[in-house]
Enzyme design. Structure first.
Site, PDB file in Angstrom:
ATOM      1  N   ASP A 121      -8.433  63.169 -19.373  1.00 17.63           N
ATOM      2  CA  ASP A 121      -9.851  62.522 -19.958  1.00 17.63           C
ATOM      3  C   ASP A 121      -9.533  61.549 -21.158  1.00 17.63           C
ATOM      4  O   ASP A 121      -8.496  61.879 -22.002  1.00 17.63           O
ATOM      5  CB  ASP A 121     -11.309  63.462 -20.234  1.00 17.63           C
ATOM      6  CG  ASP A 121     -12.460  62.753 -19.743  1.00 17.63           C
ATOM      7  OD1 ASP A 121     -12.620  61.591 -20.037  1.00 17.63           O
ATOM      8  OD2 ASP A 121     -13.330  63.648 -19.880  1.00 17.63           O
TER       9      ASP A 121
ATOM     10  N   ASP B 189     -19.299  58.503 -14.747  1.00 14.84           N
ATOM     11  CA  ASP B 189     -20.050  59.695 -15.299  1.00 14.84           C
ATOM     12  C   ASP B 189     -21.541  59.486 -14.453  1.00 14.84           C
ATOM     13  O   ASP B 189     -22.389  60.626 -14.454  1.00 14.84           O
ATOM     14  CB  ASP B 189     -20.479  59.796 -16.642  1.00 14.84           C
ATOM     15  CG  ASP B 189     -19.157  60.103 -17.070  1.00 14.84           C
ATOM     16  OD1 ASP B 189     -18.561  61.104 -16.633  1.00 14.84           O
ATOM     17  OD2 ASP B 189     -19.301  60.190 -18.605  1.00 14.84           O
TER      18      ASP B 189
HETATM   19  C1  GLA Z   1     -16.473  62.931 -19.925  1.00 15.94           C
HETATM   20  C2  GLA Z   1     -16.194  62.915 -18.477  1.00 15.94           C
HETATM   21  C3  GLA Z   1     -17.150  63.985 -17.923  1.00 15.94           C
HETATM   22  C4  GLA Z   1     -16.789  65.361 -18.532  1.00 15.94           C
HETATM   23  C5  GLA Z   1     -16.829  65.037 -20.194  1.00 15.94           C
HETATM   24  C6  GLA Z   1     -16.380  66.523 -20.771  1.00 15.94           C
HETATM   25  O1  GLA Z   1     -17.536  62.149 -20.365  1.00 15.94           O
HETATM   26  O2  GLA Z   1     -16.460  61.757 -18.010  1.00 15.94           O
HETATM   27  O3  GLA Z   1     -16.902  63.962 -16.470  1.00 15.94           O
HETATM   28  O4  GLA Z   1     -15.417  65.611 -18.543  1.00 15.94           O
HETATM   29  O5  GLA Z   1     -16.077  64.208 -20.483  1.00 15.94           O
HETATM   30  O6  GLA Z   1     -16.610  66.348 -22.058  1.00 15.94           O
END
Ligand code: GLA
Length: 694
Positions: free
Chosen positions: A451, A519
């Site tokens: 991420d 997301d």
């Molecule tokens: C990002 C990702 C989510 C999750 C959060 C965790 O926003 O896109 O899917 O993994 O971080 O903090």
């Protein structure tokens, strides 16, 4: 042999397309042709010999140059801008020689005075109807030179037409929205200045005629991408002389690369093609190329995953994750992914990033008991990491405050309470390689979600000779870290995530096997996000989960079906699902496993666009046309309503097909011309398998 090369003319041919350029009499390297493949070599137009228009517009302005340097009186967008050690900022490229090495053509150019060599690399992907270009720039002299712009390619579409540009715009939670707009005189610029590809724009373009627009399956489309995961720039320029040029490369904004004597800079690749089968044909070419030529694990089936983020957020521990894993396995999940919150000091987004060992309170016995339980349940184990980031409240930051990107005299702007490690620095790269290597060695991890949850600010690297190299060296550093880890752990499947789809491009897909699309997992919004994403990326890379974000108003079946049209996963809080919902999910997961080869390796036909109305549909068809799967969705339509039949595509006209739920057989021609009646209620959906008989 798809490459014809002489000392003044070059023709590159794929199965159905061709691209040609050559030297004009005055010695300019000029574009000649890009479009449908023609029967004879002599069919391709000669390099245009233009004399200029007036004293204000000389030959280099009115000639479509193959790789224009910033020199003389061109005025159009250059691909290369250089400052030499003596302050001269004019780069005059002249042709020296060319060579063919297998499927690659190299054209060598040198500056007329300075020892600078520029090589244009063209790789012909004959079977995908694509051309890949990159450039290497070598300083053969004794003094450093500064590259202020070094694009990968200028792509010229046929002159004297009015064009329309399609591109993808977005923002966090709303990525990859398709925009189509006329290209008018002047320059349209799309770019990222965020150190990642960005949610805002994607380095992809498609150009078609404004007066005879292409459709999904018909019409001519010129399209391309940049395989780069950092700052990028696309300029679409319509000149005063009717020429349209799309130049693409690493963004020159705030950027410079210093080339010491004997150093070379190699640009990322731009991959482009021409489709006479509309936008669908363009996407299918890119999809096949990504699947078979880019992805580290090719078409190895992507497992149905469960991700616990939206169920437990930071509140993870061994017991809660085991409970979720048990339910996940009971409905057929194959890969259990533990998201954020598992590592030292991570109880919220205020602390912990950088300290990548299991939190002592949450996992007193480490991660192994959870991993073993997940495996005993018949699933693989996956883990979330955000390696490029650090919270100021972490042991890593306390030990190495100088490792983050910053200017010493400025405050370090935090976003989500975090700062960015400077991956341009070799010591940071080596640290991360060692750390993640150990983590994977010590745990049986099959999948990593990588991420990146903020963009850059205060882009300082002032101890470096040329601080503006940060933008390029950061991305090269990221690729090096990821590449080294891949090499050491070739079986691990990686996901690229940056708060959803903030880092989606063909550069990262050389390392990551799949991308977290957004997301936003609300099924209705997802239909558009996924359709935009599918312009460039194949379904096997498009991670799509069913969550609870829209559970209060969208039926579960609809939400599952939307996610099943990609690399399917579940991200809901499974404790909230009652027995009937779990049964429904189990049924759909079982169906997904049946259709997976078609979804993950088939050719995509977008039948009805989610951008055009409340009915949308798409299908995947195996290349041999023996099997297909149709996805159809209806959002909201006031009653009463008569739904049009859905006309399928990609089938064999004369073959007979059996369609789920239909008695008897229908020919491919019937399904494609008369269409298929699919009854759908408000927020209704269907997934239908279509199989050739005999
Ligand atoms: C990002 C990702 C989510 C999750 C959060 C965790 O926003 O896109 O899917 O993994 O971080 O903090």
């Amino acid at each position: 042999m798809p490459i014809y090369s002489s000392d003044s003319d070059w023709i590159l041919e794929t199965k159905r397309t061709a691209y040609a350029f050559g030297l004009t009499e005055a010695g300019l390297l000029a574009h000649r042709y890009w479009g449908k493949r023609l029967p004879a070599r002599g069919d391709y137009p000669a390099a245009l010999e233009t004399e200029g228009w007036a004293s204000f517009n000389g030959p280099s302005e009115v000639t479509p140059l193959e790789y224009p340097g910033y020199a003389g009186s061109a005025y159009t967008e250059p691909c290369l801008k250089v400052t030499f050690a003596d302050g001269v900022r004019d780069v005059v490229l002249t042709y020296v020689s060319s060579e063919v090495l297998g499927d690659e053509l190299r054209v060598h150019l040198v500056d007329a005075v300075y020892d600078l060599r520029v090589t244009l690399h063209y790789r012909v992907h004959e079977q995908y109807d694509l051309l890949e270009r990159h450039v290497s720039i070598e300083n053969l002299g004794n003094a450093a030179v500064t590259l202020e712009r070094s694009f990968s390619a200028a792509w010229h579409v046929p002159a004297q037409h009015d064009y329309r540009l399609s591109h993808l715009v977005g923002r966090w939670f709303e990525e990859t929205q398709i925009v189509r707009e006329p290209l008018t005189r002047g320059t349209k610029v799309l770019e990222s200045r965020r150190i990642t590809t960005s949610h805002g724009h994607n380095p992809w373009f498609a150009v078609d005629s404004l007066t005879e627009p292409a459709l999904e399956e018909t019409g001519e489309v010129w399209f391309g991408v940049l395989a780069w995961s950092g700052n990028w720039k696309l300029t679409a320029e319509v000149s005063a002389f009717g020429q349209t040029q799309l130049s693409i490369g690493v963004n020159d904004w705030d950027s410079a690369v210093r080339l010491e004597p004997r150093e070379t800079f190699t640009t990322p690749s731009s991959i482009a093609g021409f489709s006479s089968h509309g936008f669908g044909g363009a996407s299918r070419a890119l999809h096949s190329y990504v699947r078979y030529s880019i992805l580290p694990h090719g078409v190895q089936p992507r497992k149905v995953l469960y991700n616990s983020w939206e169920a437990t957020f930071f509140d993870v521990d061994e017991a809660s994750q085991i409970e979720l894993a048990e339910i996940a396995s009971s409905i057929g999940v194959e890969l259990f992914v533990l998201d954020d919150g598992w590592f030292h000091g991570r109880n919220s987004d205020n602390a912990g990033l950088g300290d990548w060992w299991p939190d002592e309170q949450k996992f007193p016995n480490g991660l192994t008991p959870l991993i073993e339980r997940v495996q005993a349940l018949g699933m693989d184990f996956g883990l979330w990491l955000e390696p490029e980031m650090v919270n100021p409240d972490s042991d890593l930051y306390r030990a190495h405050p100088d490792w983050v990107i910053h200017f010493p005299t400025r405050a370090r702007t935090e976003m989500r309470n975090q700062l960015i490690l400077n991956l341009a620095k070799l010591e940071v790269q080596n640290y991360l390689i060692g750390l993640i290597d150990q983590l994977i060695k010590q745990h049986d991890i099959s999948f990593i979600k990588w991420d990146m949850n903020r963009n850059v600010s205060e882009p300082g690297w002032i101890e470096h000779d040329e601080p503006k190299e940060l933008w390029v060296r950061y991305v090269e550093g990221l690729y090096r870290v990821w590449g080294a880890l891949r090499e050491r752990h070739p079986d691990v499947i990686w996901q690229s995530c940056s708060g959803g789809g903030g880092r989606a491009d063909l550069g990262i897909l050389r390392h990551a096997d799949q991308i977290w699309t957004s997301d936003n997992t609300q099924a209705v919004t997802r239909l558009k996000i996924q359709e935009g994403f599918s312009q460039v990326f194949p379904a096997i890379t498009m991670e799509a989960w069913t969550t609870d974000q829209d559970a209060s108003y969208i039926p579960l079946e609809f939400r599952l079906h939307v996610a099943m049209s990609g690399a399917f996963g579940i991200g809901a809080n499974l404790h909230h699902w009652n027995a009937a919902q779990r049964l429904e999910a189990a049924k759909q997961i079982a169906l997904y496993k049946e259709i997976r080869p078609v979804v993950q390796t088939g050719d995509l036909y977008r039948l009805q666009s989610a951008f055009a109305g409340p009915l949308s549909s798409l299908m995947y068809v195996l290349p041999d046309k023996s099997e297909a799967v149709l996805f159809a969705f209806r959002t909201h339509l006031p009653e009463p309503v008569a739904l049009p039949k859905i006309r399928l595509n990609g089938l064999e006209e004369t073959a007979m097909y059996r369609v789920d739920g239909l008695e008897g057989l229908l020919s491919g021609a019937a399904l494609m011309s008369a269409g298929l009646e699919v009854a759908l209620k408000d927020y209704g959906s269907a997934v239908l398998q279509i199989r050739r008989v005999g």
